[in-house]
Design a protein around this motif. Structure first.
Motif, PDB file in Angstrom:
ATOM      1  N   MET A   1       0.840  -1.167   0.000  1.00 39.93           N
ATOM      2  CA  MET A   1       0.000   0.000   0.000  1.00 39.93           C
ATOM      3  C   MET A   1       0.883   1.226   0.000  1.00 39.93           C
ATOM      4  O   MET A   1       1.804   1.346   0.786  1.00 39.93           O
ATOM      5  CB  MET A   1      -0.861  -0.039   1.262  1.00 39.93           C
ATOM      6  CG  MET A   1      -1.741   1.128   1.384  1.00 39.93           C
ATOM      7  SD  MET A   1      -2.945   0.762   2.634  1.00 39.93           S
ATOM      8  CE  MET A   1      -2.915   2.240   3.507  1.00 39.93           C
ATOM      9  N   THR A   2       0.619   2.104  -0.888  1.00 40.01           N
ATOM     10  CA  THR A   2       1.408   3.317  -0.998  1.00 40.01           C
ATOM     11  C   THR A   2       0.681   4.461  -0.319  1.00 40.01           C
ATOM     12  O   THR A   2      -0.539   4.480  -0.230  1.00 40.01           O
ATOM     13  CB  THR A   2       1.650   3.678  -2.478  1.00 40.01           C
ATOM     14  OG1 THR A   2       0.411   3.922  -3.087  1.00 40.01           O
ATOM     15  CG2 THR A   2       2.407   2.566  -3.182  1.00 40.01           C
ATOM     16  N   GLU A   3       1.490   5.377   0.178  1.00 38.57           N
ATOM     17  CA  GLU A   3       0.897   6.545   0.812  1.00 38.57           C
ATOM     18  C   GLU A   3       0.682   7.604  -0.253  1.00 38.57           C
ATOM     19  O   GLU A   3       1.526   7.821  -1.121  1.00 38.57           O
ATOM     20  CB  GLU A   3       1.817   7.080   1.900  1.00 38.57           C
ATOM     21  CG  GLU A   3       1.992   6.118   3.045  1.00 38.57           C
ATOM     22  CD  GLU A   3       2.873   6.687   4.144  1.00 38.57           C
ATOM     23  OE1 GLU A   3       3.280   7.857   4.041  1.00 38.57           O
ATOM     24  OE2 GLU A   3       3.135   5.966   5.091  1.00 38.57           O
ATOM     25  N   THR A   4      -0.424   8.230  -0.204  1.00 34.43           N
ATOM     26  CA  THR A   4      -0.708   9.322  -1.123  1.00 34.43           C
ATOM     27  C   THR A   4      -0.857  10.595  -0.339  1.00 34.43           C
ATOM     28  O   THR A   4      -0.961  10.579   0.880  1.00 34.43           O
ATOM     29  CB  THR A   4      -2.008   9.041  -1.913  1.00 34.43           C
ATOM     30  OG1 THR A   4      -3.070   9.021  -0.987  1.00 34.43           O
ATOM     31  CG2 THR A   4      -1.919   7.736  -2.672  1.00 34.43           C
ATOM     32  N   HIS A   5      -0.891  11.664  -1.045  1.00 36.80           N
ATOM     33  CA  HIS A   5      -1.028  12.951  -0.368  1.00 36.80           C
ATOM     34  C   HIS A   5      -2.380  13.103   0.293  1.00 36.80           C
ATOM     35  O   HIS A   5      -2.542  13.932   1.174  1.00 36.80           O
ATOM     36  CB  HIS A   5      -0.783  14.089  -1.367  1.00 36.80           C
ATOM     37  CG  HIS A   5       0.633  14.103  -1.852  1.00 36.80           C
ATOM     38  ND1 HIS A   5       1.680  14.419  -1.039  1.00 36.80           N
ATOM     39  CD2 HIS A   5       1.184  13.810  -3.066  1.00 36.80           C
ATOM     40  CE1 HIS A   5       2.829  14.342  -1.704  1.00 36.80           C
ATOM     41  NE2 HIS A   5       2.539  13.975  -2.957  1.00 36.80           N
ATOM     42  N   ALA A   6      -3.332  12.278  -0.076  1.00 37.05           N
ATOM     43  CA  ALA A   6      -4.654  12.361   0.553  1.00 37.05           C
ATOM     44  C   ALA A   6      -4.650  11.733   1.930  1.00 37.05           C
ATOM     45  O   ALA A   6      -5.451  12.090   2.780  1.00 37.05           O
ATOM     46  CB  ALA A   6      -5.696  11.683  -0.335  1.00 37.05           C
ATOM     47  N   THR A   7      -3.744  10.748   2.207  1.00 35.12           N
ATOM     48  CA  THR A   7      -3.729  10.070   3.505  1.00 35.12           C
ATOM     49  C   THR A   7      -2.624  10.568   4.423  1.00 35.12           C
ATOM     50  O   THR A   7      -2.561  10.175   5.568  1.00 35.12           O
ATOM     51  CB  THR A   7      -3.557   8.552   3.311  1.00 35.12           C
ATOM     52  OG1 THR A   7      -2.320   8.323   2.638  1.00 35.12           O
ATOM     53  CG2 THR A   7      -4.718   7.956   2.551  1.00 35.12           C
ATOM     54  N   VAL A   8      -1.752  11.398   3.957  1.00 29.97           N
ATOM     55  CA  VAL A   8      -0.644  11.910   4.754  1.00 29.97           C
ATOM     56  C   VAL A   8      -0.925  13.360   5.111  1.00 29.97           C
ATOM     57  O   VAL A   8      -1.228  14.160   4.240  1.00 29.97           O
ATOM     58  CB  VAL A   8       0.677  11.806   3.958  1.00 29.97           C
ATOM     59  CG1 VAL A   8       1.823  12.397   4.758  1.00 29.97           C
ATOM     60  CG2 VAL A   8       0.956  10.369   3.602  1.00 29.97           C
ATOM     61  N   PRO A   9      -0.846  13.699   6.391  1.00 31.39           N
ATOM     62  CA  PRO A   9      -1.074  15.091   6.767  1.00 31.39           C
ATOM     63  C   PRO A   9       0.005  15.987   6.159  1.00 31.39           C
ATOM     64  O   PRO A   9       1.133  15.546   5.909  1.00 31.39           O
ATOM     65  CB  PRO A   9      -1.002  15.085   8.275  1.00 31.39           C
ATOM     66  CG  PRO A   9      -0.511  13.761   8.695  1.00 31.39           C
ATOM     67  CD  PRO A   9      -0.573  12.852   7.523  1.00 31.39           C
ATOM     68  N   PRO A  10      -0.329  17.230   5.912  1.00 32.55           N
ATOM     69  CA  PRO A  10       0.644  18.148   5.312  1.00 32.55           C
ATOM     70  C   PRO A  10       1.866  18.306   6.212  1.00 32.55           C
ATOM     71  O   PRO A  10       1.745  18.393   7.431  1.00 32.55           O
ATOM     72  CB  PRO A  10      -0.113  19.460   5.193  1.00 32.55           C
ATOM     73  CG  PRO A  10      -1.497  19.219   5.659  1.00 32.55           C
ATOM     74  CD  PRO A  10      -1.597  17.839   6.163  1.00 32.55           C
ATOM     75  N   GLY A  11       3.039  18.325   5.655  1.00 32.17           N
ATOM     76  CA  GLY A  11       4.276  18.503   6.403  1.00 32.17           C
ATOM     77  C   GLY A  11       4.884  17.205   6.888  1.00 32.17           C
ATOM     78  O   GLY A  11       6.005  17.192   7.368  1.00 32.17           O
ATOM     79  N   PRO A  13       6.688  13.542   6.548  1.00 31.29           N
ATOM     80  CA  PRO A  13       7.564  12.992   5.517  1.00 31.29           C
ATOM     81  C   PRO A  13       6.879  11.843   4.771  1.00 31.29           C
ATOM     82  O   PRO A  13       6.100  11.096   5.341  1.00 31.29           O
ATOM     83  CB  PRO A  13       8.774  12.488   6.299  1.00 31.29           C
ATOM     84  CG  PRO A  13       8.281  12.281   7.672  1.00 31.29           C
ATOM     85  CD  PRO A  13       7.173  13.276   7.881  1.00 31.29           C
ATOM     86  N   VAL A  14       7.178  11.699   3.500  1.00 26.09           N
ATOM     87  CA  VAL A  14       6.629  10.615   2.681  1.00 26.09           C
ATOM     88  C   VAL A  14       7.782   9.677   2.358  1.00 26.09           C
ATOM     89  O   VAL A  14       8.792  10.091   1.806  1.00 26.09           O
ATOM     90  CB  VAL A  14       5.998  11.167   1.378  1.00 26.09           C
ATOM     91  CG1 VAL A  14       5.509  10.037   0.507  1.00 26.09           C
ATOM     92  CG2 VAL A  14       4.894  12.134   1.717  1.00 26.09           C
ATOM     93  N   PHE A  15       7.648   8.405   2.743  1.00 22.27           N
ATOM     94  CA  PHE A  15       8.692   7.421   2.529  1.00 22.27           C
ATOM     95  C   PHE A  15       8.313   6.519   1.356  1.00 22.27           C
ATOM     96  O   PHE A  15       7.130   6.246   1.142  1.00 22.27           O
ATOM     97  CB  PHE A  15       8.878   6.573   3.781  1.00 22.27           C
ATOM     98  CG  PHE A  15       9.276   7.383   4.980  1.00 22.27           C
ATOM     99  CD1 PHE A  15      10.568   7.870   5.109  1.00 22.27           C
ATOM    100  CD2 PHE A  15       8.360   7.668   5.978  1.00 22.27           C
ATOM    101  CE1 PHE A  15      10.931   8.620   6.205  1.00 22.27           C
ATOM    102  CE2 PHE A  15       8.715   8.421   7.080  1.00 22.27           C
ATOM    103  CZ  PHE A  15      10.012   8.895   7.192  1.00 22.27           C
ATOM    104  N   PRO A  16       9.290   6.002   0.645  1.00 23.18           N
ATOM    105  CA  PRO A  16       8.996   5.078  -0.453  1.00 23.18           C
ATOM    106  C   PRO A  16       8.304   3.829   0.095  1.00 23.18           C
ATOM    107  O   PRO A  16       8.636   3.370   1.185  1.00 23.18           O
ATOM    108  CB  PRO A  16      10.367   4.729  -1.018  1.00 23.18           C
ATOM    109  CG  PRO A  16      11.287   5.783  -0.526  1.00 23.18           C
ATOM    110  CD  PRO A  16      10.698   6.317   0.733  1.00 23.18           C
ATOM    111  N   PRO A  17       7.324   3.271  -0.651  1.00 16.27           N
ATOM    112  CA  PRO A  17       6.570   2.118  -0.160  1.00 16.27           C
ATOM    113  C   PRO A  17       7.461   0.900   0.041  1.00 16.27           C
ATOM    114  O   PRO A  17       8.318   0.598  -0.776  1.00 16.27           O
ATOM    115  CB  PRO A  17       5.534   1.886  -1.247  1.00 16.27           C
ATOM    116  CG  PRO A  17       6.051   2.577  -2.456  1.00 16.27           C
ATOM    117  CD  PRO A  17       6.915   3.677  -1.988  1.00 16.27           C
ATOM    118  N   GLY A  18       7.253   0.196   1.198  1.00 17.59           N
ATOM    119  CA  GLY A  18       7.924  -1.053   1.483  1.00 17.59           C
ATOM    120  C   GLY A  18       9.374  -0.936   1.880  1.00 17.59           C
ATOM    121  O   GLY A  18      10.023  -1.929   2.187  1.00 17.59           O
TER     122      GLY A  18
END
Length: 144
Positions: A1-11, A13-18
């Motif tokens: 499952m990948t994180e998208t900008h819709a499920t991550v609060p602003p600010g 960090p977004v990490f690569p999936p897996g």
């Protein structure tokens, strides 16, 4: 499952999936443990306070100087009154000071009340190194 900008609060960090494994959920609070630790700390402080009060703060032992007389170059006679529990005894610290306030004599005296009595009137001859100006009772505490 990948994180998208819709499920991550602003600010955030977004990490690569897996790549870094699964993200942990926020830690569960433990109010019972916190409460038990607080109660243990309060109980410990209460025991320490009680012990110190019994050792240093017993108001049942009260001393008053009635008079100090027979002042010479080597002594002073101190008459004093001590209030104790009925039939009790006390250890009192007496001292003599010169005109400058320097201590010239000090002695520990044990006094005991008659059975059922609360008040002790005592007289003690306190030896001094030089001529005293005043004789006083510093403190009294339970004997023993």
């Amino acid at each position: 499952m990948t994180e998208t900008h819709a499920t991550v609060p602003p600010g955030a960090p977004v990490f690569p999936p897996g790549r870094y494994g699964r993200r942990r959920e926020p830690g569960r609070r433990r109010p019972v443990l916190t409460t038990l630790l607080a109660l243990a700390a309060v109980a410990a402080l209460g025991l320490v306070s009680l012990r110190l009060y019994q050792q240093y703060g017993n108001p049942a032992y009260d001393a008053q100087v009635i008079t100090y007389t027979e002042i010479t170059d080597g002594q002073v006679v101190v008459d004093f009154r001590v209030t104790v529990p009925p039939g009790g005894s006390a250890v009192c610290l007496l001292r003599a000071r010169d005109r400058d306030g320097a201590e010239v004599g000090r002695e520990t005296v044990t006094v005991a009340a008659a059975q059922g009595e609360r008040e002790i009137i005592a007289r003690h001859r306190l030896a001094t190194d030089s001529r005293p100006f005043i004789g006083e009772v510093v403190r009294c505490r339970p004997a023993g």
